[in-house]
Write a protein that holds these residues in place. Sequence first.
Motif, mmCIF file in Angstrom:
data_model
loop_
_atom_site.group_PDB
_atom_site.id
_atom_site.type_symbol
_atom_site.label_atom_id
_atom_site.label_comp_id
_atom_site.label_asym_id
_atom_site.label_seq_id
_atom_site.Cartn_x
_atom_site.Cartn_y
_atom_site.Cartn_z
ATOM 1 N N PRO A 154 70.891 75.752 63.580
ATOM 2 C CA PRO A 154 69.896 76.073 62.396
ATOM 3 C C PRO A 154 69.355 74.751 62.046
ATOM 4 N N ILE A 155 68.541 74.719 61.475
ATOM 5 C CA ILE A 155 67.738 73.505 60.831
ATOM 6 C C ILE A 155 68.146 73.420 59.378
ATOM 7 N N TYR A 156 69.428 72.920 59.328
ATOM 8 C CA TYR A 156 70.284 72.912 57.932
ATOM 9 C C TYR A 156 69.250 72.374 56.732
ATOM 10 N N HIS A 157 69.100 70.833 57.191
ATOM 11 C CA HIS A 157 68.733 69.953 56.175
ATOM 12 C C HIS A 157 67.233 70.331 55.469
ATOM 13 N N PRO A 158 67.207 70.157 54.295
ATOM 14 C CA PRO A 158 65.824 70.293 53.893
ATOM 15 C C PRO A 158 64.970 69.282 54.012
ATOM 16 N N GLY A 159 63.670 69.684 54.374
ATOM 17 C CA GLY A 159 62.609 68.631 54.855
ATOM 18 C C GLY A 159 61.461 69.219 55.123
ATOM 19 N N TYR A 160 60.657 68.261 55.786
ATOM 20 C CA TYR A 160 59.218 68.540 56.148
ATOM 21 C C TYR A 160 59.138 68.617 57.623
ATOM 22 N N LEU A 161 58.550 69.860 58.132
ATOM 23 C CA LEU A 161 58.568 69.852 59.668
ATOM 24 C C LEU A 161 56.933 69.688 60.051
ATOM 25 N N SER A 162 56.596 69.020 61.274
ATOM 26 C CA SER A 162 55.478 68.888 62.060
ATOM 27 C C SER A 162 55.490 68.786 63.093
ATOM 28 N N VAL A 163 54.151 69.184 63.888
ATOM 29 C CA VAL A 163 54.104 68.802 65.124
ATOM 30 C C VAL A 163 52.688 67.923 65.486
ATOM 31 N N LEU A 193 61.846 71.902 44.508
ATOM 32 C CA LEU A 193 61.257 71.985 46.013
ATOM 33 C C LEU A 193 61.973 73.013 47.030
ATOM 34 N N VAL A 194 61.228 73.922 47.305
ATOM 35 C CA VAL A 194 61.802 75.131 48.331
ATOM 36 C C VAL A 194 61.568 74.652 49.682
ATOM 37 N N PRO A 227 55.394 54.638 67.369
ATOM 38 C CA PRO A 227 55.554 54.493 65.729
ATOM 39 C C PRO A 227 54.089 53.617 65.321
ATOM 40 N N GLY A 228 54.057 53.452 63.802
ATOM 41 C CA GLY A 228 53.009 52.961 63.438
ATOM 42 C C GLY A 228 52.467 54.099 62.217
ATOM 43 N N VAL A 229 52.588 55.152 62.562
ATOM 44 C CA VAL A 229 52.147 56.344 61.462
ATOM 45 C C VAL A 229 52.756 56.072 60.124
ATOM 46 N N TYR A 230 53.828 55.918 59.939
ATOM 47 C CA TYR A 230 54.683 55.737 58.876
ATOM 48 C C TYR A 230 55.095 54.110 58.365
ATOM 49 N N THR A 231 55.249 54.051 57.214
ATOM 50 C CA THR A 231 56.022 52.823 56.685
ATOM 51 C C THR A 231 57.548 53.029 56.253
ATOM 52 N N GLY A 232 57.701 54.138 55.974
ATOM 53 C CA GLY A 232 58.787 54.732 55.301
ATOM 54 C C GLY A 232 58.931 54.782 53.795
ATOM 55 N N TYR A 233 57.793 54.115 53.275
ATOM 56 C CA TYR A 233 57.681 54.231 51.775
ATOM 57 C C TYR A 233 56.706 55.050 51.323
ATOM 58 N N GLU A 234 56.104 56.204 52.225
ATOM 59 C CA GLU A 234 55.344 57.074 51.762
ATOM 60 C C GLU A 234 56.124 58.036 50.869
ATOM 61 N N PRO A 235 55.512 58.669 49.727
ATOM 62 C CA PRO A 235 56.084 59.748 48.832
ATOM 63 C C PRO A 235 56.769 60.810 49.428
ATOM 64 N N GLY A 236 56.411 61.213 50.554
ATOM 65 C CA GLY A 236 56.729 62.207 51.275
ATOM 66 C C GLY A 236 58.075 61.891 52.123
ATOM 67 N N ILE A 237 58.216 60.478 52.361
ATOM 68 C CA ILE A 237 59.489 60.210 52.906
ATOM 69 C C ILE A 237 60.486 59.603 51.976
ATOM 70 N N LEU A 238 60.187 58.631 51.080
ATOM 71 C CA LEU A 238 61.054 58.038 49.943
ATOM 72 C C LEU A 238 61.163 59.076 48.732
ATOM 73 N N TYR A 266 54.803 68.342 46.630
ATOM 74 C CA TYR A 266 54.862 67.431 47.836
ATOM 75 C C TYR A 266 53.947 66.817 48.345
ATOM 76 N N VAL A 267 53.825 65.642 48.828
ATOM 77 C CA VAL A 267 52.774 64.952 49.479
ATOM 78 C C VAL A 267 53.272 64.415 51.154
ATOM 79 N N ALA A 268 52.661 65.585 52.009
ATOM 80 C CA ALA A 268 53.010 65.320 53.440
ATOM 81 C C ALA A 268 52.538 63.797 53.825
ATOM 82 N N PRO A 269 53.559 63.168 54.720
ATOM 83 C CA PRO A 269 53.193 61.957 55.151
ATOM 84 C C PRO A 269 52.351 62.014 56.430
ATOM 85 N N GLY A 270 51.470 60.983 56.710
ATOM 86 C CA GLY A 270 50.813 61.149 58.049
ATOM 87 C C GLY A 270 49.437 61.717 57.773
ATOM 88 N N PRO A 271 48.847 61.799 58.740
ATOM 89 C CA PRO A 271 47.193 62.282 58.697
ATOM 90 C C PRO A 271 47.336 63.844 58.565
#
Length: 235
Positions: free
Chosen positions: A90-99, A134-135, A201-212, A225-230
Amino acid sequence: MKASLAALAAVAVPLVAAHYTFPDFIVGSTISPDWQYIRETANHYSNGPVTSVTDPEFRCYELDLANTAGQTSTATVSAGSTIGFQANGPIYHPGYLSVYLSKATPEANSVQAGTAQTWFKVYEQKPVYENGALVFPSTTQQSFTFTLPKSLPSGQYLARVEQIALHVASTYGGAQFYIGCAQINVENGGSGTPGPLVSIPGVYTGYEPGILINIYNLPKNFTGYVAPGPAVWQG
């Protein structure tokens, strides 16, 4: 601010048990064997995450950066068909999923594939902001599928699943990235122009509001929630 029940339940799960990988690729209703079409990841035993957004391993987290690609098969799919990924639990951890997809040069099983500014997002599952919390839809899943755009040009691609676990993301480097890259050959494609294109890598800095983000103590002015990336390329 009050956290969602799904998020609290995820924290209650023992840490090791809650880690996961994405070893299985889905084409239509067929689930592949482990690591047949997905490059075997360095965490295939530990299930541990990637936490640095700048390391080369952030791209596909291969077991061996020089050899894993060539040891992995390439799945044939059609533009407009259904594909997806299955985790080993199971994908237990709460988070954001993308492809993300990347046109592969020279081929999907080459070391050079995906190393340039060639990645574009084709799917996402965003947390939903409801009743002050957030759900996270992904915490109820072990697998997911989506439809490839019909206008996706034919050719070989890497398909990269990324789940950003946010349960300890309140400090820089706390977000956990669960990653896997499938090798695919797209047939019956269209004439679309995928984009925006980014580097990984390069798409994120790690300081995006959807990551930090502290998902258990959201800001008073939080509106969603503000999704990081394009943005997702719809085709």
